[in-house]
Motif scaffolding. Sequence first.
Motif, PDB file in Angstrom:
ATOM      1  N   VAL A  93       9.125-108.388 -48.315  1.00 42.60           N
ATOM      2  CA  VAL A  93       8.280-107.684 -47.344  1.00 42.60           C
ATOM      3  C   VAL A  93       9.038-107.615 -46.021  1.00 42.60           C
ATOM      4  O   VAL A  93       9.535-108.630 -45.531  1.00 42.60           O
ATOM      5  N   VAL A  94       9.134-106.407 -45.471  1.00 40.51           N
ATOM      6  CA  VAL A  94       9.867-106.217 -44.213  1.00 40.51           C
ATOM      7  C   VAL A  94       8.860-105.826 -43.126  1.00 40.51           C
ATOM      8  O   VAL A  94       8.365-104.695 -43.100  1.00 40.51           O
ATOM      9  N   ASP A  95       8.575-106.784 -42.272  1.00 38.61           N
ATOM     10  CA  ASP A  95       7.612-106.564 -41.191  1.00 38.61           C
ATOM     11  C   ASP A  95       8.173-105.555 -40.179  1.00 38.61           C
ATOM     12  O   ASP A  95       9.370-105.563 -39.888  1.00 38.61           O
ATOM     13  N   ALA A  96       7.284-104.699 -39.652  1.00 39.45           N
ATOM     14  CA  ALA A  96       7.738-103.654 -38.726  1.00 39.45           C
ATOM     15  C   ALA A  96       8.369-104.235 -37.468  1.00 39.45           C
ATOM     16  O   ALA A  96       9.312-103.670 -36.909  1.00 39.45           O
ATOM     17  N   LYS A  97       7.855-105.371 -37.017  1.00 41.87           N
ATOM     18  CA  LYS A  97       8.378-105.938 -35.765  1.00 41.87           C
ATOM     19  C   LYS A  97       9.472-106.966 -36.004  1.00 41.87           C
ATOM     20  O   LYS A  97      10.534-106.902 -35.392  1.00 41.87           O
ATOM     21  N   VAL A  98       9.225-107.923 -36.903  1.00 40.41           N
ATOM     22  CA  VAL A  98      10.199-109.020 -37.035  1.00 40.41           C
ATOM     23  C   VAL A  98      11.174-108.833 -38.189  1.00 40.41           C
ATOM     24  O   VAL A  98      12.158-109.562 -38.286  1.00 40.41           O
ATOM     25  N   GLY A  99      10.935-107.842 -39.058  1.00 35.29           N
ATOM     26  CA  GLY A  99      11.851-107.629 -40.179  1.00 35.29           C
ATOM     27  C   GLY A  99      11.799-108.753 -41.189  1.00 35.29           C
ATOM     28  O   GLY A  99      10.749-109.376 -41.394  1.00 35.29           O
ATOM     29  N   ALA A 100      12.915-109.013 -41.831  1.00 33.21           N
ATOM     30  CA  ALA A 100      13.021-110.098 -42.819  1.00 33.21           C
ATOM     31  C   ALA A 100      14.484-110.512 -42.884  1.00 33.21           C
ATOM     32  O   ALA A 100      15.372-109.715 -42.578  1.00 33.21           O
ATOM     33  N   VAL A 101      14.717-111.769 -43.250  1.00 34.98           N
ATOM     34  CA  VAL A 101      16.096-112.246 -43.401  1.00 34.98           C
ATOM     35  C   VAL A 101      16.290-112.693 -44.842  1.00 34.98           C
ATOM     36  O   VAL A 101      15.511-113.503 -45.359  1.00 34.98           O
ATOM     37  N   VAL A 102      17.300-112.139 -45.484  1.00 31.83           N
ATOM     38  CA  VAL A 102      17.606-112.490 -46.877  1.00 31.83           C
ATOM     39  C   VAL A 102      18.910-113.279 -46.885  1.00 31.83           C
ATOM     40  O   VAL A 102      19.918-112.822 -46.329  1.00 31.83           O
ATOM     41  N   SER A 103      18.880-114.461 -47.512  1.00 33.87           N
ATOM     42  CA  SER A 103      20.091-115.280 -47.562  1.00 33.87           C
ATOM     43  C   SER A 103      20.709-115.232 -48.959  1.00 33.87           C
ATOM     44  O   SER A 103      19.992-115.160 -49.960  1.00 33.87           O
ATOM     45  N   VAL A 104      22.019-115.238 -48.989  1.00 28.14           N
ATOM     46  CA  VAL A 104      22.755-115.162 -50.254  1.00 28.14           C
ATOM     47  C   VAL A 104      23.756-116.312 -50.309  1.00 28.14           C
ATOM     48  O   VAL A 104      24.508-116.535 -49.356  1.00 28.14           O
TER      49      VAL A 104
END
Lengths: 142, 146
Positions: A93-104
């Motif tokens: 889920v990518v929030d309009a204001k805070v976005g999202a962080v995906v770690s690899v």
Amino acid sequence: MPGTPAFDGLTVGDIVAEQSFPLTRDSLVRYAGASGDFNAIHYRDDVAHAVGLPGVLAHGMLTMGFAVQPVVDWVGDPGRVVDYGVRFTRPVVVDAKVGAVVSVVAKVGQLDAEARVARIDLTVKVGEETVLGKAQARVSLD
Amino acid sequence: MNPELQGRVFPPIEPYLVGREKVREFARAVFATNPINHDLDAARAAGYDDVVAPPTFAVVLQEHTLAQLLAEPDAGIDFSRVVHGDQRFVSSRPIVAGDLLTPTLTVSSVKTLGGHSIVTAESAITDASGAHVVTAISALVVRGED
């Protein structure tokens, strides 16, 4: 090619790359245009909610696309990735204001000495939750 | 969902010419920063004729073949019930700008699990010489009626 890791120097379990990817709605719009996937659940909150989703989602193929990039940078050549597969286990889920962080995190999972191919297993998470299952890239090394 | 789709081979779709700027655009969209994806000199120094596409670029062609599947009159696939389950790319060589690629779709399996169907669609992509470049394999989960 300079910088390409040697097959013989690898051990199963080695962490070969780690990277975090901050996503915003801009990232999703950019990927929609580049890929041709214009499903509105990837940019419209009202459409996402109407089909019962918690919010606008990143394209699974976007997550798959960047999750292999730390491996590409490690081997130094995108052409060395000969096989790459994932299972989409949880939406991002990518929030309009805070976005999202995906770690690899990329780790050596298996070594095929005859073919000189290393299977690199990817752990792909948002916070503590895994978003891609069975994410494995096979890379051909010298 | 029509189980008789299993084994069906679709006619190849219109060849797709891989543009250099499309490769760069796709590379930027997946956060690919390797110079071989963007810079002609770097790609040539690595032995390629032009900039090299990221490992998942074949999804652009797969979009076209899956559209062919969903439009098949007897398929019985309701697009709004389709969830992407798995994806895999098996490559003979990377896609490079300038390639003229032809994808051919095969429905390799249709399975029913509970109320859901799982369709495995394979798009085999060949170049202008007919040589295999990459096969994009997609498992689509079609949710049953609620």
